[in-house]
Design a protein around this motif. Structure first.
Motif, short mmCIF file in Angstrom:
data_model
loop_
_atom_site.label_atom_id
_atom_site.label_comp_id
_atom_site.label_asym_id
_atom_site.label_seq_id
_atom_site.Cartn_x
_atom_site.Cartn_y
_atom_site.Cartn_z
N ILE A 49 -1.13 23.60 64.36
CA ILE A 49 -1.17 22.08 64.96
C ILE A 49 -2.75 22.01 65.03
O ILE A 49 -3.32 20.93 64.65
CB ILE A 49 -0.29 21.75 65.64
CG1 ILE A 49 1.10 21.59 65.28
CG2 ILE A 49 -0.84 20.30 66.27
CD1 ILE A 49 2.03 21.21 66.47
N LEU A 50 -3.37 22.89 65.50
CA LEU A 50 -4.77 22.56 66.20
C LEU A 50 -5.67 22.69 64.68
O LEU A 50 -6.56 22.10 64.52
CB LEU A 50 -5.24 23.75 67.20
CG LEU A 50 -4.88 23.43 68.53
CD1 LEU A 50 -4.98 24.61 69.43
CD2 LEU A 50 -5.34 22.22 68.90
N GLY A 51 -5.29 23.85 63.91
CA GLY A 51 -6.12 23.88 62.58
C GLY A 51 -6.02 22.89 61.81
O GLY A 51 -6.88 22.11 61.20
N ALA A 52 -4.74 22.33 61.74
CA ALA A 52 -4.53 21.03 60.89
C ALA A 52 -5.08 19.67 61.41
O ALA A 52 -6.01 18.95 60.75
CB ALA A 52 -3.13 20.69 60.54
N LEU A 53 -5.20 19.56 62.71
CA LEU A 53 -6.25 18.44 63.36
C LEU A 53 -7.40 18.83 63.08
O LEU A 53 -8.06 17.75 63.09
CB LEU A 53 -5.27 18.29 64.73
CG LEU A 53 -4.23 17.87 65.17
CD1 LEU A 53 -3.88 17.95 66.55
CD2 LEU A 53 -3.95 16.59 64.63
N THR A 54 -7.90 19.71 63.22
CA THR A 54 -9.30 19.99 62.89
C THR A 54 -9.62 19.52 61.54
O THR A 54 -10.80 18.90 61.32
CB THR A 54 -9.81 21.65 63.33
OG1 THR A 54 -9.25 21.85 64.57
CG2 THR A 54 -11.29 21.70 63.07
N VAL A 55 -8.99 19.98 60.59
CA VAL A 55 -9.32 19.68 59.19
C VAL A 55 -9.00 17.99 58.96
O VAL A 55 -9.93 17.35 58.58
CB VAL A 55 -8.22 20.43 58.04
CG1 VAL A 55 -8.63 19.93 56.80
CG2 VAL A 55 -8.64 21.90 58.13
N LEU A 56 -7.97 17.67 59.62
CA LEU A 56 -7.75 16.22 59.31
C LEU A 56 -8.61 15.40 60.22
O LEU A 56 -9.14 14.28 59.57
CB LEU A 56 -6.15 15.98 59.92
CG LEU A 56 -5.02 16.28 58.98
CD1 LEU A 56 -3.82 16.29 59.57
CD2 LEU A 56 -5.22 15.81 57.75
N GLY A 57 -9.11 15.87 61.31
CA GLY A 57 -10.21 15.08 61.93
C GLY A 57 -11.34 14.93 61.51
O GLY A 57 -11.98 13.77 61.29
N GLY A 58 -11.82 15.99 60.60
CA GLY A 58 -13.26 15.96 59.91
C GLY A 58 -12.85 14.92 58.80
O GLY A 58 -13.77 14.17 58.42
#
Length: 87
Positions: free
Chosen positions: A8-17
C-alpha cells in the motif's frame, strides 16, 4: 513491516507522484516525481520478487529502472560546471 502495508505504501508513493503531475503540482522531470516513482516502484518490484509475481515484477522493475534513469539524468544536468578552465 507487514507485506500488505508495504504494498500500500509503495502504491501510494507512485500514485502520489502521478496525481501531483496530473494536477500540475509538479512535472515529469521534477526530483519529487522521479524519487517517488523510483522508490515506490522499487518497493513494489522487491515485493513482487519475494512473492515470485513475475508480471508485476516486470512492470514495477521497469517502472523503477526508467524512473531511476530519469532521476540520474536530472541530477547530472544540475551539476555545476567544472570551475577549472580548459587548456
Amino acid at each position: 513491516m507487514n507485506h500488505d502495508v508495504l504494498q500500500i505504501l509503495g502504491a501510494l508513493t507512485v500514485l502520489g507522484g502521478y496525481v501531483a503531475t496530473q494536477l500540475g503540482w509538479t512535472g515529469p522531470r521534477s526530483l519529487g516525481y522521479l524519487i517517488a516513482n523510483t522508490l515506490g516502484a522499487g518497493v513494489l518490484a522487491w515485493l513482487a520478487w519475494t512473492s515470485r509475481d513475475w508480471g508485476f515484477l516486470l512492470l514495477e522493475g521497469v517502472w523503477s529502472a526508467v524512473s531511476a534513469a530519469g532521476l540520474l539524468s536530472v541530477l547530472r544536468s544540475r551539476r555545476p560546471a567544472d570551475p577549472t578552465p580548459a587548456s
